[in-house]
Design a protein around this motif. Structure first.
Motif, short mmCIF file in Angstrom:
data_model
loop_
_atom_site.label_atom_id
_atom_site.label_comp_id
_atom_site.label_asym_id
_atom_site.label_seq_id
_atom_site.Cartn_x
_atom_site.Cartn_y
_atom_site.Cartn_z
N LEU A 59 34.45 59.08 61.09
CA LEU A 59 33.76 60.15 60.38
C LEU A 59 33.25 59.55 59.08
O LEU A 59 34.02 58.96 58.31
CB LEU A 59 34.72 61.31 60.10
CG LEU A 59 34.12 62.50 59.33
CD1 LEU A 59 33.06 63.21 60.16
CD2 LEU A 59 35.22 63.47 58.91
N PHE A 60 31.95 59.70 58.82
CA PHE A 60 31.31 59.01 57.69
C PHE A 60 30.55 60.00 56.83
O PHE A 60 29.81 60.85 57.35
CB PHE A 60 30.36 57.94 58.23
CG PHE A 60 29.43 57.34 57.21
CD1 PHE A 60 29.94 56.62 56.13
CD2 PHE A 60 28.06 57.50 57.31
CE1 PHE A 60 29.09 56.08 55.18
CE2 PHE A 60 27.19 56.96 56.38
CZ PHE A 60 27.71 56.24 55.29
N CYS A 61 30.68 59.87 55.51
CA CYS A 61 29.87 60.64 54.57
C CYS A 61 29.11 59.67 53.68
O CYS A 61 29.72 58.88 52.94
CB CYS A 61 30.74 61.56 53.71
SG CYS A 61 29.76 62.54 52.55
N GLY A 62 27.78 59.73 53.76
CA GLY A 62 26.93 58.83 52.97
C GLY A 62 25.63 58.57 53.69
O GLY A 62 25.21 59.35 54.55
N VAL A 63 24.99 57.47 53.34
CA VAL A 63 23.75 57.07 54.00
C VAL A 63 23.87 55.61 54.44
O VAL A 63 24.56 54.81 53.81
CB VAL A 63 22.52 57.23 53.07
CG1 VAL A 63 22.37 58.67 52.63
CG2 VAL A 63 22.61 56.33 51.85
N THR A 64 23.20 55.29 55.54
CA THR A 64 23.17 53.91 56.00
C THR A 64 22.14 53.12 55.21
O THR A 64 21.36 53.67 54.43
CB THR A 64 22.83 53.83 57.49
OG1 THR A 64 21.48 54.31 57.67
CG2 THR A 64 23.79 54.69 58.32
N ASN A 65 22.11 51.82 55.44
CA ASN A 65 21.13 50.96 54.77
C ASN A 65 19.71 51.44 55.06
O ASN A 65 18.87 51.53 54.15
CB ASN A 65 21.33 49.51 55.24
CG ASN A 65 20.36 48.56 54.59
OD1 ASN A 65 19.24 48.39 55.05
ND2 ASN A 65 20.79 47.92 53.51
N ALA A 66 19.42 51.77 56.32
CA ALA A 66 18.08 52.21 56.69
C ALA A 66 17.72 53.54 56.01
O ALA A 66 16.60 53.73 55.55
CB ALA A 66 17.97 52.35 58.21
N GLN A 67 18.68 54.45 55.94
CA GLN A 67 18.44 55.71 55.24
C GLN A 67 18.16 55.47 53.76
O GLN A 67 17.25 56.09 53.18
CB GLN A 67 19.64 56.64 55.38
CG GLN A 67 19.74 57.40 56.67
CD GLN A 67 20.98 58.26 56.69
OE1 GLN A 67 22.10 57.76 56.68
NE2 GLN A 67 20.79 59.56 56.71
#
Length: 439
Positions: A146-154
């Motif tokens: 479960l992840f909260c945040g943004v990826t590199n691409a985002q």
């Protein structure tokens, strides 16, 4: 009158109302204006003058048209000059054949800034072909967390300054709740999960919260915060949940909420607090009631989704932006001192206006929690490149003395703000405004 703030408030374009500046996020720090990825003057050229440009004229954008894609846009001028002036008048006839409503006010839209509808909290993996759902080595166990945040691409698409690994943005507020459980007398309840948090120490936090269902109010409420994380921390958390519930009269319905909350600056978005696995990751969740175990390792959950029974939780203050006829305002326009000093003909507003109060509770029209804005349709300058400056002008009437702690302010954003073509952050003059010196 206007009162200088010590920092830049992060809200949206148009007119914004907040009922308690003291509760604003991190007004002690000034957040830098976001420029493009290579650090030059903002590509949108919204602020300042272009001295190299000659022969400029004035072009008026305003009023609303519907684009070919069905989105409202500011009307584009055909020729220069006052005769071509356009504006948003919020007339009582409505717009495009639709009477005014809270979601369609001459194409303007109201938003409750105390909640965040964009989904930045879901299951992500280290194998996804979707770059918006691939968090690589930030997965805590197996192939998914479960992840909260943004990826590199985002982050690149959002014009984040730091794009090294995953990250998180300013003013991010995300909550996911688990399925509900029932506490009975003498139950032994244990919560265990793995976690990793990366956030600005002392300002941005993750929480594990215990919520119970209030049968009298008919809603879920927070009973207690069981764990708090800030800075770079990770580990396995074990919590005796029954110790929080034992003072209550069973049966009690309860659930767990995982929350991530960032303030207005120092994140991957502005690059002032860069992270590698920024935001929050949760994995290997289990809740045991006596001998019954409910576990979730997220491996069978679709990328971008949540486990069965889990959900995003939104609990904002409310969107009070709407259009009202001047004859129906709770404060009469005749109270404007302009009437007596200059004359009604110079001060009077006609027809309908954009307002920000709760018309269902006029005795408490601006709740303490209010942080509410309305933003206009996109203004596209493509037909008139190189304009040396942009000016927003409006007529305004209000009663918000400084002693009432009800303020308003303006902001703007632009695109492209970086090479990806994304939008800038929301920019302001750094002031909040009030009207009247006393209550």
């Amino acid at each position: 009158m206007r009162q200088k703030l010590a920092g830049l408030l992060i809200l949206l374009v148009g007119i914004t109302m907040t009922a308690a500046v003291a509760g604003a996020r991190e007004i002690e720090r000034r957040v830098p204006i976001i420029d493009d990825a290579i650090g030059v003057v903002p590509m949108g050229n919204v602020f300042g003058l272009n001295a190299a440009m000659a022969g400029t004229d004035t072009f008026y954008y305003g009023g609303t048209v519907i684009s070919g894609g069905g989105e409202p846009l500011a009307a584009v001028p055909a020729v220069a000059g006052w005769a071509n002036r356009k504006m948003w008048s919020f007339s009582s006839a409505g717009f495009n054949g639709t009477p005014h409503s809270g979601l369609f006010m001459d194409g303007w839209r109201g938003v409750d800034n105390t909640t965040q509808a964009t989904d930045y909290m879901h299951v992500a993996s280290d194998t996804s072909a979707n770059p918006y759902l691939n968090i690589g080595t930030c997965v805590l166990a197996g192939t998914k967390s479960l992840f909260c945040g943004v990826t590199n691409a985002q982050g690149i698409n959002l014009c984040y300054k730091d794009n090294n690994g995953t990250g998180y943005g300013n003013s991010m507020y995300q909550t996911v709740v688990t399925k509900s459980y029932t506490y009975a007398a003498s139950d032994q309840i244990s919560l265990v999960y793995k976690y990793h948090n990366e956030s600005e120490a002392g300002f941005d936090y993750s929480y594990a919260i215990l919520q119970i269902y209030d049968t009298g109010a008919g809603e879920w409420v927070t009973l207690d915060t069981m764990a708090t994380y800030t800075d770079v921390v990770s580990g396995t958390e074990t919590i005796d949940v029954d110790s929080y519930l034992s003072a209550l009269t069973p049966p009690v319905s309860f659930r767990i909420a995982f929350n991530f909350d960032s303030d207005g600056g120092y994140s991957d978005e502005d690059g002032l607090n860069p992270t590698v696995c920024g935001g929050l990751e949760i994995d290997d969740y289990s809740l045991t009631i006596n001998a019954t175990v409910d576990s979730e390792n997220f491996e069978a959950v679709a990328e971008g989704a949540l486990p069965a029974g889990w959900a995003h939780y939104y609990a904002g203050c409310g969107d009070y932006a709407h259009v009202k006829h001047v004859n129906d305002l709770p404060v009469m326009l005749s109270e404007d001192i302009c009437y007596g000093n200059i004359g009604a003909g110079w001060c009077e507003m006609a027809d309908s206006v954009l307002v920000f109060y709760d018309e269902n509770n006029l005795g408490y029209g601006h709740p303490l929690c209010q942080d509410n804005f309305a933003y206009c349709p996109v203004v596209d300058f493509e037909g008139h490149p190189g304009l040396p400056g942009k000016l927003f002008s409006c007529e305004r009437f209000g009663y918000s003395p400084i002693v009432m702690y009800i303020f308003f302010y303006y902001q703007a954003r632009y695109a492209p703000a970086c090479e990806s073509g994304g939008w800038s952050g929301w920019l302001s003059d750094g002031y909040v405004y009030y009207t009247g010196e006393t209550a």
